[in-house]
Design a protein around this motif. Structure first.
Motif, PDB file in Angstrom:
ATOM      1  N   TRP A  28      -0.327  10.074  -7.542  1.00 26.36           N
ATOM      2  CA  TRP A  28       0.649   9.243  -7.123  1.00 26.36           C
ATOM      3  C   TRP A  28       2.056   9.658  -7.449  1.00 26.36           C
ATOM      4  O   TRP A  28       2.228  10.607  -8.070  1.00 26.36           O
ATOM      5  N   GLN A  40       4.187   6.634  -3.278  1.00 26.07           N
ATOM      6  CA  GLN A  40       3.034   7.136  -2.266  1.00 26.07           C
ATOM      7  C   GLN A  40       1.999   7.017  -3.352  1.00 26.07           C
ATOM      8  O   GLN A  40       1.977   8.119  -4.158  1.00 26.07           O
ATOM      9  N   ASP A  41       0.683   6.721  -2.808  1.00 26.08           N
ATOM     10  CA  ASP A  41      -0.671   7.109  -3.368  1.00 26.08           C
ATOM     11  C   ASP A  41      -1.622   6.992  -2.331  1.00 26.08           C
ATOM     12  O   ASP A  41      -1.375   7.028  -1.161  1.00 26.08           O
ATOM     13  N   GLU A  42      -2.917   7.138  -2.699  1.00 25.89           N
ATOM     14  CA  GLU A  42      -3.896   7.201  -1.534  1.00 25.89           C
ATOM     15  C   GLU A  42      -4.045   6.106  -0.711  1.00 25.89           C
ATOM     16  O   GLU A  42      -4.595   6.279   0.515  1.00 25.89           O
ATOM     17  N   ASN A  43      -3.488   5.010  -1.188  1.00 28.58           N
ATOM     18  CA  ASN A  43      -3.653   3.880  -0.219  1.00 28.58           C
ATOM     19  C   ASN A  43      -2.536   3.558   0.502  1.00 28.58           C
ATOM     20  O   ASN A  43      -2.188   2.516   1.444  1.00 28.58           O
ATOM     21  N   GLY A  44      -1.568   4.525   0.546  1.00 31.70           N
ATOM     22  CA  GLY A  44      -0.278   4.537   1.257  1.00 31.70           C
ATOM     23  C   GLY A  44       1.037   4.738   0.759  1.00 31.70           C
ATOM     24  O   GLY A  44       1.086   4.943  -0.208  1.00 31.70           O
ATOM     25  N   ARG A  66      -1.458  -1.355  -8.442  1.00 31.93           N
ATOM     26  CA  ARG A  66      -2.133  -1.008  -7.256  1.00 31.93           C
ATOM     27  C   ARG A  66      -3.783  -0.825  -7.788  1.00 31.93           C
ATOM     28  O   ARG A  66      -4.445  -1.177  -7.099  1.00 31.93           O
ATOM     29  N   GLY A 111      -0.726  -5.938  -4.286  1.00 34.93           N
ATOM     30  CA  GLY A 111       0.142  -5.352  -3.146  1.00 34.93           C
ATOM     31  C   GLY A 111       1.361  -5.544  -3.407  1.00 34.93           C
ATOM     32  O   GLY A 111       2.128  -5.359  -4.347  1.00 34.93           O
TER      33      GLY A 111
END
Length: 412
Positions: free
Chosen positions: A212, A224-228, A254, A259
């Protein structure tokens, strides 16, 4: 209560485990636990997570330390501070169950918190480590939902080790087999110690800079992370260091499946006193209406650097410190970053605190750091003297959470 054990701090789990067994193991009946360790940022990160969870309609227990003005601030039951009578009854119950055996003040109050949390329904439990991690009284929960390690730096070396690697190893003692851990920004040696412990217990890490990222861009905060990617307001808690604390809070939320609603509340609704807190009301503020009055409880070199960075970002204004510290802290390391951002320091002793650094020693350390420095018999006297010579100044009371607590208590 302070006569329970000859040492105020004595890191071991044996006494806590014995008392919890006598109480029927309340630590096994807690709502899902989020366990937070680190040198700086634990409280702010926890406050942001709580704000995010509560915005989603979740109820949250929280355990923090130390308290500032009143002891019951340490225990929050399903969102509300525990009442004084309820806390007294719990402590009495713990003292009776302890049967006169040795136990420290922090240990018995941690057991009281677990007892309260196990008896009051809630969705989550936020536990802040008191000191270290591996042998901290909070480290008795076998399977937390999530652990977090905020930035690790030098502090409490007499208990945790002389190097960041040793201290990080102690903090990483909260990692549990298979339980994910959010890792805030770390030095190379600190991260190495955390990664070694994670490998030993097979705890998946969610690490800043790798899994992240968080940064400021055009007056906003981007996560930002792998989920957006999330584009959010800057944290309402002041200071550029709160961006990394917010990042850890968002990473935690997260991972737990929350969310945007939780994320926005985490950065805009968190409340955490004595972390660059503006004092606008109360007798102290009323006595100096022309100055901009602030309070901060940071007390180690990293805290001094964070405070200096915060001041550097604020509109330029003559800035004077009122500073009191404990004699266990690295005062030179704390003051050196602040020298360039301030015009003077007035040193005070912390009232009622046996480990206070005498005002004269704080003054001498400030002079050595290149600051203009003097002493005063009290915070009020220091403030009066500053106002008399610089009525439009910014005044920052700083150096210790114990001093901050005294100020909040006296300021109502």
């Amino acid at each position: 209560m302070m006569t329970l054990h000859p040492k105020v701090i004595d890191l071991t789990l044996g006494r806590v485990e014995r008392l919890l067994a006598a109480l029927g193991h309340p630590e096994n009946g807690l709502p899902p636990v989020i366990h937070v360790a680190g040198t700086n940022g634990k409280g702010s990160t926890q406050a942001m997570i709580r704000a995010g969870l509560e915005a989603e309609g979740e109820t949250v227990h929280a355990y923090t330390s130390p308290h500032l003005a009143r002891f019951h601030e340490r225990i929050r039951l399903a969102g509300e501070l525990i009442s004084e009578p309820a806390l007294t009854a719990l402590l009495d119950e713990c003292v009776a169950a302890n049967g006169g055996e040795e136990i420290t003040f922090f240990e018995i109050t941690t057991c009281a918190a677990f007892l309260a949390f196990s008896r009051t329904p809630a969705d989550w439990t936020l536990l802040e480590v008191g000191l270290g991690g591996r042998l901290d009284a909070t480290n008795v929960v076998a399977k937390p939902a999530l652990t977090i390690i905020t930035p690790v730096s030098l502090d409490h070396q007499q208990y945790l080790g002389e190097t960041v690697r040793e201290i990080a190893g102690e903090k990483a003692g909260i990692l549990k087999r298979g339980v994910p851990c959010v890792v805030g920004p770390q030095t190379e040696e600190g991260l190495a110690a955390i990664e070694a412990r994670a490998a030993a217990v097979r705890a998946p890490l969610f690490t800043h800079g790798e899994h992240w990222h968080v940064w400021e861009e055009r007056g906003r905060m981007v996560y930002q992370d792998e989920n957006g990617l999330l584009d959010l307001p800057l944290p309402n808690l002041p200071g550029p260091h709160q961006i990394q604390n917010a990042g850890a809070a968002l990473a935690a939320l997260r991972l737990l499946g929350f969310g945007v609603v939780a994320a926005e509340a985490a950065v805009t609704k968190a409340q955490w006193p004595a972390r660059m807190q503006r004092l606008k009301q109360g007798p102290l503020a009323a006595s100096a209406p022309s100055v901009e009055l602030w309070l901060d409880g940071g007390h180690n070199p990293a805290g001094g650097e964070a405070l200096a960075a915060t001041l550097a970002r604020m509109p330029r204004r003559p800035t004077h410190l009122i500073c009191g510290m404990l004699n266990t802290k690295d005062i030179g390391g704390y003051l050196r970053p602040l020298a360039e951002q301030t015009d003077s320091l007035t040193a005070v002793s912390i009232p009622g605190e046996k480990n206070t650094l005498p005002a004269e020693e704080t003054r001498d350390a400030a002079l050595k750091a290149g600051m203009e420095a003097t002493t005063a018999p009290s915070v009020q006297a220091a403030l009066d003297a500053i106002v008399a010579r610089d009525p439009a100044a910014r005044v920052l009371i700083c150096g210790s959470l114990y001093l901050a607590g005294q100020v909040l208590k006296e300021n109502g």
